[in-house]
Structures are given as C-alpha cells and as structure tokens.
Design an enzyme around this catalytic site. Sequence first.
Site, PDB file in Angstrom:
ATOM      1  CE  LYS A  59     -15.526-117.256 -17.105  1.00 31.56           C
ATOM      2  NZ  LYS A  59     -16.242-118.295 -16.329  1.00 31.56           N
ATOM      3  CG  ASP A  84     -30.949-115.238 -12.271  1.00 25.04           C
ATOM      4  OD1 ASP A  84     -29.697-115.342 -12.228  1.00 25.04           O
ATOM      5  OD2 ASP A  84     -31.525-114.153 -12.469  1.00 25.04           O
ATOM      6  CB  VAL A  85     -26.360-118.640 -10.513  1.00 27.16           C
ATOM      7  CG1 VAL A  85     -26.514-120.101 -10.878  1.00 27.16           C
ATOM      8  CG2 VAL A  85     -25.761-117.819 -11.655  1.00 27.16           C
ATOM      9  N   GLY A 133     -24.735-124.044 -14.527  1.00 26.02           N
ATOM     10  CA  GLY A 133     -24.557-123.955 -15.970  1.00 26.02           C
ATOM     11  C   GLY A 133     -24.517-125.332 -16.603  1.00 26.02           C
ATOM     12  CB  ALA A 134     -25.472-128.578 -15.217  1.00 22.92           C
ATOM     13  N   GLY A 135     -26.824-127.056 -18.139  1.00 25.52           N
ATOM     14  CA  GLY A 135     -27.787-127.337 -19.187  1.00 25.52           C
ATOM     15  C   GLY A 135     -27.171-127.700 -20.517  1.00 25.52           C
ATOM     16  NE  ARG A 136     -25.642-122.960 -23.702  1.00 29.15           N
ATOM     17  CZ  ARG A 136     -25.813-121.987 -24.595  1.00 29.15           C
ATOM     18  NH1 ARG A 136     -26.328-122.277 -25.781  1.00 29.15           N
ATOM     19  NH2 ARG A 136     -25.493-120.736 -24.308  1.00 29.15           N
ATOM     20  CE1 TYR A 153     -17.020-115.489 -20.052  1.00 26.56           C
ATOM     21  CE2 TYR A 153     -14.768-115.381 -20.878  1.00 26.56           C
ATOM     22  CZ  TYR A 153     -15.864-116.116 -20.471  1.00 26.56           C
ATOM     23  OH  TYR A 153     -15.807-117.496 -20.486  1.00 26.56           O
ATOM     24  CB  ALA A 154     -11.233-109.840 -19.334  1.00 25.85           C
ATOM     25  CB  SER A 190     -11.915-117.636 -19.181  1.00 27.22           C
ATOM     26  OG  SER A 190     -11.615-117.405 -20.547  1.00 27.22           O
TER      27      SER A 190
END
Length: 253
Positions: free
Chosen positions: A158, A63-64, A13-16, A154-155, A142
């Site tokens: 994470k 794509d990871v 996820g190092a693109g931004r 998402y929860a 998160s």
Amino acid sequence: MTDSPSRVAVVTGAGRGIGAAVAARLAEDGFAVGLLDLDEAGVKQGAAAIVAKGGKAVGVALDVSDAEQVEAAVTRVADELGPPVVLVNNAGITRDNLIFKMTEQEWDSVLDVHLKGSFLMTRAVQKYMTQEKYGRIVNLSSTSALGNRGQVNYAAAKAGMQGFTKTLAIELGKFNVTANAIAPGFIATDMTAATAERLGMGFEDFKAAAASQIPVQRVGTPDDIAHLTSYLVSEGAGFVSGQVIYVAGGPKD
C-alpha cells in the site's frame, strides 16, 4: 443514467466490497463499467444489476497479476463498451502475519495482486487514455501504508501504491490523465470481517472498538470510498493529481 455516449470505466476487485460499491456508483454517474475480479459470479451479478437499471456493464473474471489475462480482459472491455478512460485499481488481498512467521508465498501473493496487478492494469489501460487525451486513474492505498502490526506485506504494497500513483501523475499528466490514491482507514467489508474472525472477535465488537478510536466515531463503508472516487474521476477533478487522500474519519500523517 445519461442518454449521451458513456465514458468507460474499469474497476478491479469489483466482485464485492469497495470495488462493487465503486462500480455501482460510477454506473450511476453515467459511466459504462467493466467489472473485473477473480470472482466471476460477483462481477457477473454486479454487471447484471447495472444493466437492469439501464446502464452498460460487463463482468470479466481475471487474475490481475497475470499479464495475458489482463490484456485479454481490457481488450474485451474496449471491444464491448468502448475505450476505457477511467481505471480504479482496487483489487487486493491480505495474508497477515508477523514477519518472523511470514512465508515467501504470503509476501509474494500480496505484492503481486496489489502492485504487479496495478502495474499491469495501468499499462494496459493507459494506451487508451493517451490516445483519447483524457484519463483518470484512482489507486487504492490504505492507512496501513503508515505501518500496521502483522501486515508488513500489505503495508509495503500500500505504501508502494502511493509512489506508483505519484509517478503516474508525473508521466501521464501531459496527456490530460490524472492519477490519485485513496487510502481508506477502517472500512466495514468482508475483508475486515475476516480480520475480526482471525482475532477471535465478533464483527460488531470489532467495529465498535475501531469506531471508538476514530474522531467521527464510526467506521467507514464502501460507499464512503465510492463517493470520493466519483469526484476524482470527474471532469471537475482535472487539476487534482498525484495526491494521496486518507479517508479514515480523522487526520492521518
């Protein structure tokens, strides 16, 4: 930059956003860095910026959640930079919705990127760590792991990252490999800007509203996460493992 041989770090996820800030910080710390992201232009630009400052880096698109792409990307980093002994699992997406409206695709895509992606990346990189008898793994969780309306996918992902981290610490500790998780609160990124847009709020108003609820009275930045990552992957953090550190401007349960 140091003149000594660089240890190699891989950041997904190092693109931004957070990933880009972490990659830049690790390069400043003397690491050679493999920047991985679906956004090829982003990682190529990030790698070029590191090289321009005298560092070593390579940007690889992948794509990871695809096992073949992960193996190919990690092999390329190892071939071009050396054996990776630091891994930052940061790649992530959001597909927010209340549960009664959430689709299977929204659930699957979020779990695939966060959990499957972290599993595949760690499985690919840990073999280098165990061979080198040294490793540092940092997983991005998160505060949403504690529950957040509209983010059941998402929860869950994470929260899963936290159990994943603790188990890695147990399994890999004997190889001098540590694993820790960082759980950011509100961090000003493109992702949180998109959330503000979805809610119909201006980003500055959105940040101000969030800051008013944070004890230090400001929102976080990607650099806040990069600073902590820098410590957790350092030699000095060798006795810190299996921990979840909330970076949220105040206490979290």
